[in-house]
Design a protein around this motif. Structure first.
Motif, PDB file in Angstrom:
ATOM      1  N   VAL A  90      29.535  44.227  44.487  1.00  0.00           N
ATOM      2  CA  VAL A  90      29.135  44.675  43.153  1.00  0.00           C
ATOM      3  C   VAL A  90      27.882  43.940  42.686  1.00  0.00           C
ATOM      4  O   VAL A  90      27.753  42.723  42.860  1.00  0.00           O
ATOM      5  N   GLN A  91      26.965  44.687  42.101  1.00  0.00           N
ATOM      6  CA  GLN A  91      25.802  44.109  41.432  1.00  0.00           C
ATOM      7  C   GLN A  91      26.061  44.146  39.922  1.00  0.00           C
ATOM      8  O   GLN A  91      26.262  45.206  39.347  1.00  0.00           O
ATOM      9  N   VAL A  92      26.068  42.981  39.309  1.00  0.00           N
ATOM     10  CA  VAL A  92      26.415  42.908  37.895  1.00  0.00           C
ATOM     11  C   VAL A  92      25.210  43.148  36.991  1.00  0.00           C
ATOM     12  O   VAL A  92      25.350  43.314  35.782  1.00  0.00           O
ATOM     13  N   ASP A  93      24.015  43.202  37.577  1.00  0.00           N
ATOM     14  CA  ASP A  93      22.821  43.482  36.786  1.00  0.00           C
ATOM     15  C   ASP A  93      22.981  44.816  36.066  1.00  0.00           C
ATOM     16  O   ASP A  93      23.392  45.811  36.652  1.00  0.00           O
ATOM     17  N   LEU A 116      34.399  36.925  42.771  1.00  0.00           N
ATOM     18  CA  LEU A 116      34.663  37.204  41.365  1.00  0.00           C
ATOM     19  C   LEU A 116      34.141  36.070  40.493  1.00  0.00           C
ATOM     20  O   LEU A 116      33.502  36.305  39.462  1.00  0.00           O
ATOM     21  N   GLY A 117      34.435  34.837  40.889  1.00  0.00           N
ATOM     22  CA  GLY A 117      33.950  33.703  40.115  1.00  0.00           C
ATOM     23  C   GLY A 117      32.441  33.695  39.990  1.00  0.00           C
ATOM     24  O   GLY A 117      31.888  33.442  38.907  1.00  0.00           O
ATOM     25  N   ASP A 118      31.753  33.992  41.090  1.00  0.00           N
ATOM     26  CA  ASP A 118      30.290  34.030  41.069  1.00  0.00           C
ATOM     27  C   ASP A 118      29.787  35.153  40.164  1.00  0.00           C
ATOM     28  O   ASP A 118      28.812  34.979  39.416  1.00  0.00           O
ATOM     29  N   LEU A 119      30.438  36.306  40.250  1.00  0.00           N
ATOM     30  CA  LEU A 119      30.042  37.448  39.422  1.00  0.00           C
ATOM     31  C   LEU A 119      30.216  37.124  37.937  1.00  0.00           C
ATOM     32  O   LEU A 119      29.331  37.421  37.118  1.00  0.00           O
ATOM     33  N   LEU A 120      31.346  36.512  37.582  1.00  0.00           N
ATOM     34  CA  LEU A 120      31.588  36.182  36.186  1.00  0.00           C
ATOM     35  C   LEU A 120      30.581  35.152  35.678  1.00  0.00           C
ATOM     36  O   LEU A 120      30.102  35.247  34.546  1.00  0.00           O
ATOM     37  N   ARG A 121      30.248  34.163  36.507  1.00  0.00           N
ATOM     38  CA  ARG A 121      29.241  33.171  36.107  1.00  0.00           C
ATOM     39  C   ARG A 121      27.901  33.867  35.845  1.00  0.00           C
ATOM     40  O   ARG A 121      27.255  33.625  34.820  1.00  0.00           O
ATOM     41  N   THR A 122      27.501  34.725  36.762  1.00  0.00           N
ATOM     42  CA  THR A 122      26.223  35.427  36.605  1.00  0.00           C
ATOM     43  C   THR A 122      26.223  36.278  35.346  1.00  0.00           C
ATOM     44  O   THR A 122      25.255  36.264  34.567  1.00  0.00           O
ATOM     45  N   ALA A 123      27.294  37.020  35.130  1.00  0.00           N
ATOM     46  CA  ALA A 123      27.380  37.880  33.952  1.00  0.00           C
ATOM     47  C   ALA A 123      27.317  37.051  32.674  1.00  0.00           C
ATOM     48  O   ALA A 123      26.575  37.368  31.733  1.00  0.00           O
TER      49      ALA A 123
END
Length: 231
Positions: A90-93, A116-123
Motif C-alpha cells: 500500500v502507498q499511503v500518499d 503496518l507500523g511503518d505505514l502508520l508512522r508515515t501517515a
C-alpha cells in the motif's frame, strides 16, 4: 475527492478456542458509509491481502445493522472487500485518513506487522488522521514515530476495555489485554461505560471503545481531517 484507507485483519483463529474470528462487520460498515456518503473515496487493505475473514458473531442478532446489510448488498463495496491490497504494497500518499476497524483478529496480526507500523508512522508524520475502533487500536501498538516513541505515547486513546473483554469471556484467549498494553506504551487510556458509544479525538488521533462507537469515530475522523496537523 479525499481518500481514506481502511486496514483490516487477516487473522481468522480465536487463539486456542477453536472458534473463528476476523474483522467486525459494524466497525467496517458504519465508518465506510459515513465517509463514502460524505464524498470520500474509501480504499480497503488487509495484512495479507485478498478477502479478509469476518467474525461470524458480527453477523448475528443486533450486530447485523442496517449499515452492514447495506455493505453486503453493495456490489462495489463487496468487490473491494474481496480484493483488498496487501498492507506491504500500500502507498499511503494521498490518504487523508487511515482507519483500523476492530474484531478480535486484530489482536494477533496488527501489532506484529512492521509494514503496518511503518505505514502508520508515515501517515501520522505527514498529517493524516489515524483512527481505530474497538480492538483496532491494537494496530497502533505497531507504530513508532521517527523519534522512536510509540505513536500512542502521551496521547488520549480509547479501545476495548478490560471489563468488556472479561464480559465476553475472552480475556484468557487473547494474546494480551488491549487496555493494559496501550497503557504500557504510555497512552492515556480513557473509557466509558461498557457497550456504550465512547470515542475521543486527540488532535489527529481518533479512537473508539467498542462496536457501538464506530459511527462516532467516523464523525470525529471527518472533523479531525479538517484541522491542522498536531506535532
Amino acid at each position: 475527492m479525499p481518500k481514506a484507507l481502511f486496514i483490516l485483519t487477516s487473522h481468522d483463529a480465536l487463539g486456542d478456542t477453536g472458534k473463528p474470528t476476523g474483522f467486525y462487520w459494524e466497525e467496517l460498515a458504519a465508518p465506510y458509509w459515513i465517509l463514502s456518503d460524505a464524498g470520500w473515496q474509501v480504499e480497503l487493505a488487509s495484512i495479507a491481502g485478498g478477502r479478509p475473514p469476518a467474525d461470524p458473531s458480527s453477523e448475528e442478532g443486533d450486530a447485523m445493522t442496517d449499515e452492514v446489510r447495506r455493505f453486503q448488498a453493495d456490489d462495489a463495496a463487496m468487490n473491494r472487500l474481496a480484493n483488498t491490497e496487501k498492507v506491504d504494497d500500500v502507498q499511503v500518499d494521498g490518504c487523508d485518513i487511515v482507519f483500523l476497524p476492530g474484531g478480535h483478529g486484530t489482536m494477533w496480526d496488527l501489532p506484529t506487522s512492521k509494514p503496518l507500523g511503518d505505514l502508520l508512522r508515515t501517515a501520522w508524520e505527514k498529517g493524516a488522521v489515524v483512527g481505530a475502533v474497538c480492538h483496532g487500536p491494537a494496530g497502533l501498538l505497531a507504530a513508532r514515530l521517527s523519534s522512536g516513541d510509540p505513536l500512542v505515547k502521551g496521547r488520549r486513546v480509547a479501545g476495548f476495555a478490560n471489563s468488556e473483554e472479561d464480559a465476553v469471556g475472552l480475556s484468557d484467549a487473547v494474546p494480551f489485554m488491549l487496555e493494559d498494553e496501550l497503557k504500557a506504551q504510555g497512552a492515556q487510556h480513557e473509557k466509558g461505560p461498557d457497550w456504550q458509544s465512547f470515542a475521543i479525538a486527540d488532535g489527529k488521533l481518533v479512537t473508539g471503545q467498542n462496536p457501538q462507537s464506530s459511527a462516532e469515530v467516523a464523525r470525529l475522523m471527518l472533523e479531525a481531517a479538517d484541522k491542522p496537523a498536531v506535532p
